[in-house]
Design an enzyme around this catalytic site. Structure first.
Site, PDB file in Angstrom:
ATOM      1  N   CYS A  77       1.111  -0.899  -0.179  1.00 29.85           N
ATOM      2  CA  CYS A  77       0.016   0.011   0.125  1.00 29.85           C
ATOM      3  C   CYS A  77       0.958   0.821  -0.365  1.00 29.85           C
ATOM      4  O   CYS A  77       2.264   1.320   0.519  1.00 29.85           O
ATOM      5  CB  CYS A  77      -0.879   0.185   1.271  1.00 29.85           C
TER       6      CYS A  77
ATOM      7  N   CYS B 215      -7.099  -2.807   3.630  1.00 25.78           N
ATOM      8  CA  CYS B 215      -6.853  -1.070   3.800  1.00 25.78           C
ATOM      9  C   CYS B 215      -7.337  -0.533   2.404  1.00 25.78           C
ATOM     10  O   CYS B 215      -8.780  -0.618   2.610  1.00 25.78           O
ATOM     11  CB  CYS B 215      -5.270  -1.663   3.079  1.00 25.78           C
TER      12      CYS B 215
ATOM     13  N   HIS C  97       4.462   5.441   2.507  1.00 25.38           N
ATOM     14  CA  HIS C  97       5.009   7.178   3.043  1.00 25.38           C
ATOM     15  C   HIS C  97       6.141   6.989   4.170  1.00 25.38           C
ATOM     16  O   HIS C  97       6.870   7.458   4.527  1.00 25.38           O
ATOM     17  CB  HIS C  97       3.650   6.785   3.097  1.00 25.38           C
TER      18      HIS C  97
ATOM     19  N   HIS D 197       0.277  -3.771   5.885  1.00 29.03           N
ATOM     20  CA  HIS D 197      -1.319  -3.971   6.710  1.00 29.03           C
ATOM     21  C   HIS D 197      -1.876  -3.806   6.049  1.00 29.03           C
ATOM     22  O   HIS D 197      -3.404  -3.482   6.383  1.00 29.03           O
ATOM     23  CB  HIS D 197      -1.399  -2.224   7.536  1.00 29.03           C
TER      24      HIS D 197
ATOM     25  N   SER E  32       0.712   4.057   1.605  1.00 27.17           N
ATOM     26  CA  SER E  32       1.138   4.019   3.295  1.00 27.17           C
ATOM     27  C   SER E  32       2.173   3.326   2.996  1.00 27.17           C
ATOM     28  O   SER E  32       2.669   4.491   4.688  1.00 27.17           O
ATOM     29  CB  SER E  32      -0.474   3.675   3.618  1.00 27.17           C
TER      30      SER E  32
END
Ligand code: APR
Ligand code: ZN
Ligand code: ZN
Length: 362
Positions: free
Chosen positions: A38, A163, A43, A59, A40
């Site tokens: 993902c 997610c 990031h 996640h 994220s």
């Protein structure tokens, strides 16, 4: 077991030997079968968001229950489950009023660095990420971080729901509560943006405008329900949307996490419209809005994990898939081994993929 560890920001993940203890009373040990990559995670890898390191990231996952703690009655070994970072206590003010995604009980939704569920041969503490750490062959999680799903649901598709899909779909259906016929614009059509588009189609939105700089993503968006496409390289995005809709959209969704696109999402609203920010804008970054626009009751709001009630929402999403309404197959661009994880993130950075998934039994 093997796990991909982030030692330092802007460094490749390293596959290490890691272990987890036996489940505590309310914990569940899961054999990870699939973990999605993902944005994220990226990031955090790039240091745009802080997290104590070293850590095992990941996640967005699905797997099979291996062992349960003494007080767990919700699942048993062999059950298929999807994980969610929106672990909830069920008793705090936010949980009791239905906003489980904002749970404030830090003994259940532990803050970064607080859990002791991972260990390795080194003396340094190894941190769990978002109470999950899916880039690992096993996950030890709180029982309220998982949802049971039907056994005939393919696990690689189920993982995506954990997610990306719930975040995009939930932003449209739960946070913004888009109703039939309303106009919608989605800025950024990666895994999360595609789910917002598919969610808008399920909600019965009228016009659904997909905005992305990648023509391949725009083409896929059309398959998932977009009625119009806008390429920022063809001129000012706000102007293009205003022309298409003769005055702006009822709902816009920023699904990228940038100042520029967040500002665009607000500027493209019709009077009374609502902009929903889904993307993670870099920590510390401020955005600027034209104050005058508030006079016409335009709103801007955040959406966390699609304001989910994942124990209810995720089985519904599985049913949508089974009925052909949620086009999950189209999300998966690549299936990788854990050892190929860094290539997967490089492809994400290059914008080549919608979703890459790690298959643990491969
Ligand atoms: N305008 C519109 N789209 C753009 C632009 C731009 N200026 N620049 C890049 N894009 C597109 C890319 O082509 C890509 O399709 O944005 C998309 C981003 O997709 P992914 O990298 O796959 O990101 P995703 O996993 O969907 O997450 C998006 O949501 O939950 C958050 O943390 C997540 O902030 C991230 C965001
Ligand atoms: Zn995610
Ligand atoms: Zn709570």
């Amino acid at each position: 077991m093997k796990a991909a560890v982030l030692h330092e920001v802007n460094q490749p993940l390293v596959i290490e030997d890691v272990s987890v203890p036996n489940p505590g009373p309310r914990e569940v040990l899961i054999r990870t079968r699939v973990a999605g990559l993902c944005h994220s995670d990226l990031h955090f890898m790039e240091g745009l968001y802080p997290h104590p390191l070293p850590a095992v990231l990941g996640h967005e996952s699905a797997g099979v229950v291996e062992k349960v703690g003494s007080d767990v009655t919700y699942v048993k070994p062999g059950d298929h489950v999807v994980t969610c970072l929106s672990v909830f206590c069920g008793t705090c003010d936010n949980c009791t009023t239905g906003r489980t995604v904002l749970c404030t009980d830090t003994t259940v939704k532990m803050l970064p660095g607080a859990s002791n569920r991972l260990s390795w041969a080194r003396s340094e503490k190894l941190n769990q990420f978002l109470n999950l750490s899916s880039f690992a062959e096993q996950m030890l999680v709180h029982e309220n971080a998982i949802v049971k799903i039907r056994n005939d649901m393919p696990l690689e598709l189920a993982a995506l729901i954990g997610c990306g899909v719930i975040t995009g779909y939930g932003a449209v259906v739960n946070t913004a509560k888009v109703t039939a016929g309303e106009t919608v614009a989605v800025i950024g059509c990666g895994g999360v943006g595609m789910a917002a588009i598919n969610g808008a189609a399920i909600a019965g939105a009228g016009r659904i405008i997909a905005i992305d700089t990648n023509p391949a993503k725009l083409q896929l968006a059309t398959k998932l329900g977009a009625t119009d496409i806008v390429d920022p390289r063809n001129g000012d995005v706000v102007q293009q949307v205003r022309e298409l809709t003769k005055g702006g959209v009822n709902h816009s969704f920023e699904v990228l996490g940038r100042k520029e696109t967040a500002e665009q999402s607000f500027a493209m609203l019709a009077a009374g419209g609502t902009a929903t920010i889904v993307g993670m804008i870099p920590f510390g970054q401020k955005i600027e809005l034209h104050g005058f626009d508030f006079l016409r009751e335009r709103r801007i709001q955040g959406s966390s994990m699609g304001s989910n009630h994942f124990r209810v929402d995720m089985p519904r999403l599985v049913e949508f898939y089974m009925r052909g309404k949620l086009h999950l197959e189209d999300w998966i661009s690549a299936k990788l081994k854990l050892s190929e994880i860094n290539e997967g993130f490089a492809n994400m950075k290059a914008g080549k993929t919608v979703r890459s998934v790690i298959m643990f039994d491969a």
